[in-house]
Design a protein around this motif. Structure first.
Motif, PDB file in Angstrom:
ATOM      1  N   VAL A 321       0.822  -1.206   0.000  1.00 16.32           N
ATOM      2  CA  VAL A 321       0.000   0.000   0.000  1.00 16.32           C
ATOM      3  C   VAL A 321       0.863   1.267   0.000  1.00 16.32           C
ATOM      4  O   VAL A 321       0.659   2.174  -0.813  1.00 16.32           O
ATOM      5  N   ASN A 322       1.838   1.317   0.895  1.00 11.89           N
ATOM      6  CA  ASN A 322       2.613   2.553   1.002  1.00 11.89           C
ATOM      7  C   ASN A 322       3.507   2.787  -0.217  1.00 11.89           C
ATOM      8  O   ASN A 322       3.734   3.935  -0.605  1.00 11.89           O
ATOM      9  N   SER A 323       3.975   1.709  -0.855  1.00 15.71           N
ATOM     10  CA  SER A 323       4.791   1.936  -2.063  1.00 15.71           C
ATOM     11  C   SER A 323       3.916   2.464  -3.203  1.00 15.71           C
ATOM     12  O   SER A 323       4.336   3.334  -3.960  1.00 15.71           O
ATOM     13  N   MET A 324       2.696   1.990  -3.289  1.00 17.24           N
ATOM     14  CA  MET A 324       1.751   2.524  -4.284  1.00 17.24           C
ATOM     15  C   MET A 324       1.480   4.011  -4.022  1.00 17.24           C
ATOM     16  O   MET A 324       1.479   4.841  -4.937  1.00 17.24           O
ATOM     17  N   LEU A 325       1.284   4.370  -2.761  1.00 16.07           N
ATOM     18  CA  LEU A 325       0.969   5.762  -2.420  1.00 16.07           C
ATOM     19  C   LEU A 325       2.156   6.683  -2.714  1.00 16.07           C
ATOM     20  O   LEU A 325       1.982   7.767  -3.273  1.00 16.07           O
ATOM     21  N   LYS A 326       3.364   6.210  -2.365  1.00 19.09           N
ATOM     22  CA  LYS A 326       4.561   7.026  -2.623  1.00 19.09           C
ATOM     23  C   LYS A 326       4.750   7.223  -4.118  1.00 19.09           C
ATOM     24  O   LYS A 326       5.076   8.320  -4.574  1.00 19.09           O
ATOM     25  N   LYS A 327       4.537   6.133  -4.867  1.00 17.37           N
ATOM     26  CA  LYS A 327       4.718   6.182  -6.324  1.00 17.37           C
ATOM     27  C   LYS A 327       3.848   7.272  -6.954  1.00 17.37           C
ATOM     28  O   LYS A 327       4.242   7.930  -7.907  1.00 17.37           O
ATOM     29  N   HIS A 328       2.665   7.473  -6.397  1.00 18.43           N
ATOM     30  CA  HIS A 328       1.756   8.462  -6.968  1.00 18.43           C
ATOM     31  C   HIS A 328       1.742   9.775  -6.187  1.00 18.43           C
ATOM     32  O   HIS A 328       0.873  10.629  -6.409  1.00 18.43           O
ATOM     33  N   GLY A 329       2.706   9.930  -5.265  1.00 18.62           N
ATOM     34  CA  GLY A 329       2.872  11.199  -4.557  1.00 18.62           C
ATOM     35  C   GLY A 329       1.800  11.484  -3.521  1.00 18.62           C
ATOM     36  O   GLY A 329       1.509  12.651  -3.235  1.00 18.62           O
ATOM     37  N   HIS A 330       1.203  10.439  -2.965  1.00 20.45           N
ATOM     38  CA  HIS A 330       0.179  10.656  -1.931  1.00 20.45           C
ATOM     39  C   HIS A 330       0.763  10.395  -0.553  1.00 20.45           C
ATOM     40  O   HIS A 330       1.737   9.665  -0.400  1.00 20.45           O
ATOM     41  N   GLU A 331       0.127  10.954   0.475  1.00 18.38           N
ATOM     42  CA  GLU A 331       0.536  10.663   1.849  1.00 18.38           C
ATOM     43  C   GLU A 331       0.339   9.166   2.091  1.00 18.38           C
ATOM     44  O   GLU A 331      -0.578   8.552   1.539  1.00 18.38           O
ATOM     45  N   THR A 332       1.235   8.599   2.907  1.00 18.34           N
ATOM     46  CA  THR A 332       1.076   7.182   3.244  1.00 18.34           C
ATOM     47  C   THR A 332      -0.018   7.051   4.309  1.00 18.34           C
ATOM     48  O   THR A 332      -0.527   8.063   4.800  1.00 18.34           O
ATOM     49  N   VAL A 333      -0.366   5.810   4.644  1.00 21.74           N
ATOM     50  CA  VAL A 333      -1.509   5.573   5.535  1.00 21.74           C
ATOM     51  C   VAL A 333      -1.260   6.239   6.899  1.00 21.74           C
ATOM     52  O   VAL A 333      -0.317   5.903   7.602  1.00 21.74           O
ATOM     53  N   ARG A 334      -2.122   7.202   7.224  1.00 22.74           N
ATOM     54  CA  ARG A 334      -1.868   8.018   8.418  1.00 22.74           C
ATOM     55  C   ARG A 334      -2.370   7.349   9.700  1.00 22.74           C
ATOM     56  O   ARG A 334      -1.912   7.660  10.788  1.00 22.74           O
ATOM     57  N   GLU A 335      -3.328   6.418   9.569  1.00 24.86           N
ATOM     58  CA  GLU A 335      -3.862   5.755  10.767  1.00 24.86           C
ATOM     59  C   GLU A 335      -2.805   4.825  11.372  1.00 24.86           C
ATOM     60  O   GLU A 335      -1.947   4.305  10.667  1.00 24.86           O
ATOM     61  N   ASP A 336      -2.905   4.611  12.670  1.00 25.31           N
ATOM     62  CA  ASP A 336      -1.957   3.781  13.411  1.00 25.31           C
ATOM     63  C   ASP A 336      -1.962   2.337  12.874  1.00 25.31           C
ATOM     64  O   ASP A 336      -2.985   1.650  12.912  1.00 25.31           O
ATOM     65  N   HIS A 337      -0.780   1.923  12.356  1.00 28.15           N
ATOM     66  CA  HIS A 337      -0.717   0.610  11.704  1.00 28.15           C
ATOM     67  C   HIS A 337      -1.013  -0.537  12.673  1.00 28.15           C
ATOM     68  O   HIS A 337      -1.676  -1.508  12.298  1.00 28.15           O
ATOM     69  N   ASP A 338      -0.525  -0.419  13.908  1.00 31.21           N
ATOM     70  CA  ASP A 338      -0.770  -1.494  14.887  1.00 31.21           C
ATOM     71  C   ASP A 338      -2.247  -1.605  15.235  1.00 31.21           C
ATOM     72  O   ASP A 338      -2.784  -2.687  15.405  1.00 31.21           O
ATOM     73  N   ARG A 339      -2.858  -0.440  15.328  1.00 29.12           N
ATOM     74  CA  ARG A 339      -4.298  -0.415  15.671  1.00 29.12           C
ATOM     75  C   ARG A 339      -5.123  -1.016  14.524  1.00 29.12           C
ATOM     76  O   ARG A 339      -6.086  -1.738  14.760  1.00 29.12           O
ATOM     77  N   ILE A 340      -4.720  -0.726  13.296  1.00 32.17           N
ATOM     78  CA  ILE A 340      -5.405  -1.309  12.132  1.00 32.17           C
ATOM     79  C   ILE A 340      -5.332  -2.827  12.203  1.00 32.17           C
ATOM     80  O   ILE A 340      -6.329  -3.530  12.008  1.00 32.17           O
TER      81      ILE A 340
END
Ligand code: FE2
Length: 404
Positions: A321-340
């Protein structure tokens, strides 16, 4: 009182001229369920999903044929209807299909004009325009048949029954009364689940029928194709499906349509159809939240039964997910990953951003209708990257039910 309207009254012709696009949708007016016992179903949806049991239409309001409960949360309005006699259509449908969605109804400027346009476009009438009127205003409804047992009603509103008023808790339509002194309503106000509106409504149709219904939505409701997925996108070793997403002109609502595809074992779509009298119907409603973590935590606390994914899902999801977001210049997932991970929430990304989603198990004993809880952070798609993991989880459930 209600009166059937003829389709060629001068008033209707006048209204047609007034509204240049009669099929312009203003809102999802409501989603009507046919259920075996609306009183008890209302408690279930109120308790587990935090809906307000807002209004009732039953014998006490002069409704002699059916009882209907209006449940509300954010801009979601569910009507739970049960027939009071064995001749009522809801009783017949519950016998065949169990509890489920009968009607995905749309607010329009002029229900009669929308209905006429849909019929001109080749739609089949479910029922002709009816005015429900009293001294407070008029609600006009007319319906066309879509796949299986499902109807799309057009609803136009005036006076105290206007959509603006309904959204503020005003009366829904004649013969409804406000629910007073219902303790669960106070509890739900203090402990909100945060569900805001219907993001999409998904239909399951028979194998080979997806394109037929795609064309139906294009022709009759003047929707456009939004996305499509084939069985390479959505398959596991054992089962597959194909899906196309239709959207209304203003993207007010999206309606994916699934059909089963060939696999070694039984597709989840086929399982649905087999427990739905081999009849197409609504598979899930996706309810939108602005805060997935809060909504899912609260729903879990209330006992909502969500689909469980293997923990290994989280070993790879962040990279994907985060590599896709970086590739397109978007913020990475801001919610707490552990909580998710703790909450078992699914994450997916595309070129526009990401989304968080989670699916409930079936909402009734038959493996038919379920809900999705979805939060969008830019992404307008449906979680394609989760399909494989999800289908494997679904297959585990199908296997438990002896349906794989
Ligand atoms: Fe969905």
């Amino acid at each position: 009182m209600s009166t059937t309207r003829t389709t060629d009254t001068p008033a209707t012709a006048e209204a047609s001229k007034r509204v240049s696009d009669p099929l312009q949708l203003i809102d999802v007016d409501h989603v009507r369920f046919y259920v075996g016992n609306a009183k008890q179903a209302a408690y279930f949806y109120a308790h587990t999903f935090g809906f307000q049991v807002d209004q009732i239409s039953d014998l006490t309001t002069g409704s002699r044929e059916e009882a209907t409960y209006l449940l509300t949360q954010g801009n979601i309005r569910l009507l739970l209807t049960t027939g009071l006699h064995d001749s009522h259509p809801a009783q017949h449908e519950v016998l065949k299909y169990g509890d489920g969605v009968k009607d995905v109804a749309m607010t329009v400027h002029d229900a009669a004009a929308a209905y006429e346009q849909a019929v001109r476009n080749g739609g089949e009438s479910a029922y002709e325009p009816i005015d429900f009127a009293d001294e407070h205003g008029v609600v006009t409804m007319a319906g066309i048949k879509t796949y299986g047992r499902v109807v799309h009603s057009f609803v136009s509103r005036s006076g105290d029954y206007s959509l603006t008023s309904v959204k503020k808790g005003g009366p829904f339509m004649p013969k409804f009364r406000k629910v007073e002194n219902f303790a669960l309503n106070d509890y739900n106000k203090k402990h909100p689940c945060g569900l805001k509106y219907v993001d999409h409504s998904v239909g399951n149709v028979e194998e080979g029928k997806m394109n037929h219904w795609v064309k139906w939505y294009e022709d009759v409701l003047e929707f456009k194709m939004f996305k499509h997925f084939d069985d390479k996108d959505i398959s596991t070793e054992y089962s597959a499906l194909m899906s196309k997403v239709m959207a209304s002109g203003n993207h007010l609502i999206k309606m994916p349509i699934n059909e089963p595809a060939e696999g070694k074992k039984k597709s989840q779509i086929l399982e649905y159809l087999e427990w739905h009298n081999m009849t197409p119907g609504v598979q899930h409603l996706a309810l939108r939240t602005d805060d997935e973590l809060h909504s899912v935590a609260e729903l879990r606390r209330r006992g909502v039964d969500f689909l469980m994914l293997p923990d290994t899902y989280y070993d790879i999801v962040w990279d994907r997910v985060n590599s896709m977001l970086k590739k397109h210049g978007h913020e990475t997932v801001r919610e707490d990953h552990d909580r998710i991970r703790e909450l078992g929430i699914l994450v997916d990304a595309d070129d526009e951003g990401y989304l968080l989603q989670l699916f409930t198990k079936p909402l009734q004993d038959r493996p038919t209708l379920f809900f999705e809880i979805i939060c969008r952070r830019g992404s307008q798609s449906f979680g394609k990257g989760n399909f494989k993991a999800l289908f494997e989880a679904l297959e585990l459930e199908q296997d438990k039910r002896g349906n794989l």
